[in-house]
Design a protein around this motif. Sequence first.
Motif, PDB file in Angstrom:
ATOM      1  N   SER A  85     -16.991 -38.239   8.036  1.00  0.00           N
ATOM      2  CA  SER A  85     -17.063 -36.800   8.321  1.00  0.00           C
ATOM      3  C   SER A  85     -16.143 -36.399   9.463  1.00  0.00           C
ATOM      4  CB  SER A  85     -18.498 -36.410   8.681  1.00  0.00           C
ATOM      5  OG  SER A  85     -19.358 -36.828   7.689  1.00  0.00           O
ATOM      6  N   PHE A  86     -16.129 -37.198  10.515  1.00  0.00           N
ATOM      7  CA  PHE A  86     -15.346 -36.811  11.691  1.00  0.00           C
ATOM      8  C   PHE A  86     -13.844 -36.952  11.452  1.00  0.00           C
ATOM      9  CE2 PHE A  86     -18.941 -37.772  14.967  1.00  0.00           C
ATOM     10  CZ  PHE A  86     -19.625 -36.656  14.504  1.00  0.00           C
ATOM     11  N   VAL A 121     -10.787 -23.857  17.735  1.00  0.00           N
ATOM     12  CA  VAL A 121     -11.888 -24.780  18.040  1.00  0.00           C
ATOM     13  C   VAL A 121     -11.331 -26.207  18.099  1.00  0.00           C
ATOM     14  CG1 VAL A 121     -14.074 -25.758  17.269  1.00  0.00           C
ATOM     15  CG2 VAL A 121     -13.633 -23.313  16.995  1.00  0.00           C
ATOM     16  N   VAL A 122     -11.534 -26.821  19.252  1.00  0.00           N
ATOM     17  CA  VAL A 122     -11.045 -28.184  19.458  1.00  0.00           C
ATOM     18  C   VAL A 122     -12.254 -29.123  19.441  1.00  0.00           C
ATOM     19  CG1 VAL A 122      -9.853 -29.700  21.066  1.00  0.00           C
ATOM     20  CG2 VAL A 122      -9.161 -27.319  20.855  1.00  0.00           C
ATOM     21  N   ALA A 123     -12.104 -30.250  18.760  1.00  0.00           N
ATOM     22  CA  ALA A 123     -13.235 -31.182  18.612  1.00  0.00           C
ATOM     23  C   ALA A 123     -12.953 -32.497  19.349  1.00  0.00           C
ATOM     24  CB  ALA A 123     -13.490 -31.456  17.137  1.00  0.00           C
ATOM     25  N   PHE A 124     -13.984 -33.029  19.955  1.00  0.00           N
ATOM     26  CA  PHE A 124     -13.891 -34.299  20.673  1.00  0.00           C
ATOM     27  C   PHE A 124     -15.014 -35.214  20.195  1.00  0.00           C
ATOM     28  CE2 PHE A 124     -12.264 -31.026  23.444  1.00  0.00           C
ATOM     29  CZ  PHE A 124     -11.142 -31.565  24.042  1.00  0.00           C
ATOM     30  N   GLY A 125     -14.743 -36.477  20.215  1.00  0.00           N
ATOM     31  CA  GLY A 125     -15.808 -37.454  19.998  1.00  0.00           C
ATOM     32  C   GLY A 125     -16.411 -37.823  21.348  1.00  0.00           C
ATOM     33  N   VAL A 126     -17.726 -37.757  21.435  1.00  0.00           N
ATOM     34  CA  VAL A 126     -18.412 -38.054  22.692  1.00  0.00           C
ATOM     35  C   VAL A 126     -19.397 -39.188  22.449  1.00  0.00           C
ATOM     36  CG1 VAL A 126     -19.918 -37.136  24.499  1.00  0.00           C
ATOM     37  CG2 VAL A 126     -18.216 -35.668  23.443  1.00  0.00           C
ATOM     38  N   THR A 127     -19.387 -40.144  23.326  1.00  0.00           N
ATOM     39  CA  THR A 127     -20.334 -41.244  23.163  1.00  0.00           C
ATOM     40  C   THR A 127     -21.773 -40.741  23.328  1.00  0.00           C
ATOM     41  OG1 THR A 127     -18.820 -42.954  23.900  1.00  0.00           O
ATOM     42  CG2 THR A 127     -21.153 -43.399  24.205  1.00  0.00           C
ATOM     43  N   GLU A 150     -20.333 -41.892  17.811  1.00  0.00           N
ATOM     44  CA  GLU A 150     -19.793 -40.679  18.439  1.00  0.00           C
ATOM     45  C   GLU A 150     -20.562 -39.458  17.955  1.00  0.00           C
ATOM     46  OE1 GLU A 150     -15.654 -40.247  17.684  1.00  0.00           O
ATOM     47  OE2 GLU A 150     -15.047 -41.745  19.166  1.00  0.00           O
ATOM     48  N   ALA A 151     -20.754 -38.524  18.876  1.00  0.00           N
ATOM     49  CA  ALA A 151     -21.203 -37.186  18.492  1.00  0.00           C
ATOM     50  C   ALA A 151     -19.986 -36.281  18.636  1.00  0.00           C
ATOM     51  CB  ALA A 151     -22.322 -36.723  19.402  1.00  0.00           C
ATOM     52  N   MET A 152     -20.056 -35.094  18.047  1.00  0.00           N
ATOM     53  CA  MET A 152     -18.879 -34.240  18.100  1.00  0.00           C
ATOM     54  C   MET A 152     -19.099 -33.080  19.077  1.00  0.00           C
ATOM     55  SD  MET A 152     -16.557 -32.680  15.054  1.00  0.00           S
ATOM     56  CE  MET A 152     -17.692 -31.484  14.422  1.00  0.00           C
ATOM     57  N   LEU A 153     -18.185 -32.992  20.041  1.00  0.00           N
ATOM     58  CA  LEU A 153     -18.174 -31.877  20.984  1.00  0.00           C
ATOM     59  C   LEU A 153     -17.177 -30.852  20.469  1.00  0.00           C
ATOM     60  CD1 LEU A 153     -18.496 -30.488  23.843  1.00  0.00           C
ATOM     61  CD2 LEU A 153     -16.659 -31.996  24.592  1.00  0.00           C
TER      62      LEU A 153
END
Lengths: 298, 729
Positions: free
Chosen positions: B285-286, B330-336, B363-366
């Motif tokens: 998905s990410f 919208v900018v997406a980041f992976g966050v632990t 990862e969760a998505m920011l």
Amino acid sequence: MQMELHDLCMAYPDGKQALQHLNLSLKAPSLTGLLGPNGAGKSTLMKLLVAALLPTGGSILVDGQPLAKSERLLKASLGYLPQDFGLFDELTVTQFLDYMAALKGLRNPKKAIQEAVQAVRLEEKSKSKIRTLSGGQRQRVGIAQALLGNPPLLILDEPTVGLDPEERIHFRNLFSRTAQERLVLLSTHIIEDVQSVCDQLVVINHGKVLFTGTPEQLIQTAVGHVGVFWERNSVQEQGSVREQDSVWEQGLHITARVNTSQGIRCRAVADKLPAYAKAEEPSLEDAYLYLISKEAAQ
Amino acid sequence: MKTLCLFFLELRRLLQSRLAWLAAGLTVLSPAMGLFLYKPASASTMLSMYLANPAIAGGVAGGILFGLLTVFAFDRPARNRVDTLMDAVVSPLCMALIRLLALIAGALLVIGLTMLVWLPVSRWLTGTVFGAADYVLAYLLLMGLALPLGVLAAAAAYQFIRRADLSLAVFAAFAALSLTVWADNWQLCWLNPCVWALSDDFSNFRIFRSVGYMRLTWLAALSGVWTLSWLCVRQYGKGLLGSLLRSARRAYRPAIAFVLLACAGTAYAAQPFVDHSNLDEMAMSFYEIPYAEDVVCTGRTAQVFPDVNAGTVSGRASYQFQNSSGEEQVVAFGVTPGYVISDVQANGADVPFSVSDYQEYNEAMLEVAIPAEEQVELTMHYAGFPQENRMMSAMQGGAEISAEYLCLENAALSPRLMNVMPDEHRYPTTLEITLPASMTVIPFGSSDAQAVAEHEDGTKTWRYESNSTGGILYAGTYIREDIAVDGFTVAFYYGRKHQAVMEAAGAAEAVKSVVEYCTKHYGRLSFGSADKLKLIQSRVSGGGYAADGASLLDEADFTAENLSNADKGAGAGEVMIHELVHQWWGLGNMFDASDPGSAWSAEGLTVYTTYRIVKELYGEDYAQEHYVNQWQQAVDDYYLDFYVRNPDYLAALPEDKQLEITNNLTYVRQYCEMPLKILKAEALVGGEDAMDLILKGLFGREIDPMYPYLTYQEFLDACGLAEEDLNLV
């Protein structure tokens, strides 16, 4: 120490009414004998008094305080010998008493154990494993643990069961001495155990108190109701010999039949003695039997 | 006061019991089972074999033995009919509590005794890697807490049931659950914690924390259950319910039970160690989120501050964007998972952000909306306790953060940019990390970290630059050894604790010979800094991996025992060879990983080359026995596998089971079947020299930047063979 029982009732979950509206007052110093036939409710009453059971009605006051609030005080003041108990077989007598003394929180357990062992005459067996003891010796260990620390309240349920006659006499005297300063409640169905030592008697049957008072007062209730006669005279009078030992028929309850060279001599209690019976001075046993048989007839 | 006296009385009585001594004696001896019979920690590190396994085995045996002892001790008065005498003197509730405390105290004494007895044994068995902290924590957490848990569980069972036989059956079932159904669930295996490895050369605080958390959760749960059972202790001639109602009249008693149970439930549900990543290994998905239009990342920086005592990380990350869309994006980041983003600012102004509940690959998505400005500097603060991937929950320990070791990967280092393209400079990154001065910082890749500041609190700040959206960073108490090979330098990093073993094993020589072999047969490495390669010994992780200019080696393959095992030959060196070869087959030539089930991967040629090097080093017989024969055996088993022969049945299985089986089968295809096929190809093309030439050609071929992967068809074409020529059946 004083214990008061007000309108005490106890019904088991199966519906059996063990005690019904009991009212009693027990006050130190006293050696109170609790008499009653098997199943009368003696053990239930004992268990209620040591908080092993909770009454379904009424109340028990310990020195004026409800038992529920003074349970800890009661346990600290109590020496209890139940009718049915066991011991840690793997321990020696001394080890077991030491454990019980520690549970009781005695300050000088060695001395208390020594006194208790002496009181029950188990000095020779004090180092023996409990599993090696006879039935009577185990009973004496049970009595010893109850005596540990000279508790102000001693409740003994059938303490002389399994003891030989000499031991029974010894323990009767021991309980009597103990009761000089304390409250001792002795439950038994053996009249001899209470006859000579109890200053108070409570007789219960079917969960009800039939009598409270001194032994003399109990004996007094049977004066004129105890007689002896020759069995042949009664046969002549009635025309036949019938089973009369435990049946309250025609108002006569035979309590003893003795074979003599002149025939069978009977002793009986009755509300009204027949003409062929000669009145006798009642004993405590006669009085007790008279009371029980009268209650049965009613 | 009386309660205290009763406690000592009961403890003394317990200590006089022969059965208690028997249980204690067997418990003290039980760690020996971990050396011979019960070895749940599968890693081959010395501490796994000689500390974790004995401690876990001791915990299992001790927990069960003390559970049995508890039932015996609780049943003893009733069994001897002494309960009527005792109840007349002490409240049954009080006595039950005293008895429990005495048993727990007895258990603690036995743990202490066990630790004393096994101290010299463990020290002798583990040798130079023995550590007092590891020893104490292992015996307290892996073994020690199992005993009170056994006592609590058995006591609760008895107090509810009040029959020794049934209580024993219930307790046995509860213990069996932990040993079977719950064995792979790190939170439920109350008796046998999920510990697969302990590190010899670095610290183990993360796994100890995890086990401690599990034990404390169960301690709260079983204390709660015990308290409830305590309320059911029969008194006043009443049954279970009557006694419960009577005892619960004092409201604080049931309240304590419910508070304990609520604590346990909360601790279970809110555990901080493992994330909630999707268990589907195919989930992407990410990777499918659309890129922000007309936005490029022109650079990023991060200042990272690991707290080596708490095992947490805090940091500040900054990203520079060029937004030529003229619109908000919208900018997406992976966050632990485990990290909390406290604030996000764009050009100094707070901007809204959200972190997804959905997690994938740890990862969760920011998501952050950046303004419609040409130049945007986005800064954010993050902090927290990094969680590990749920798929690896039974193999925790990887996220170790201590003064001896840490490994921060991608989003654990700083939020990983997901959906913004780079500019021509490819994400220029400057990263600073502040750590205790005793630690050496090793970026995984071609970058080198430089110490840029020393602080009064004994820490140092290191800085390095790279080009990536993520990155991996290792740090620890490392020794660095530079090995020169034909103008090429291998920077070999290994744990300080392992220095003597490495030197004795001549590891540096092994590295040298491998680099020489591969360079001679295939050519020099073309990627990264061509004159340098980092070889890093990692904390035990179950295997190594390679990336641009760096290769990782698992410490488990370098234990003193492994290195001195004559049966295995140079086993440790072989893993080193394998991982080094990945610099050629895996990085020098990449393999398409879009089909993870494909037999053709970097592993086939790497395993084959490893075999060739080993054959050269240790002889044909050794290579035949340890490589070819083992591949053949695994492949034979593979073709006989029920699910390989009946794939329809595999499809009928639950998804997680399918994944497990598929992964195992894929492993055989990649690591055993493909090397065998290459070996068959070697025979068909005319032998080793011919194959070496073919591989040299493939290694040095011109790479298509649009599809830089070496395919199986290219390999077959180079060999002049068809796919069916290499069939093994």
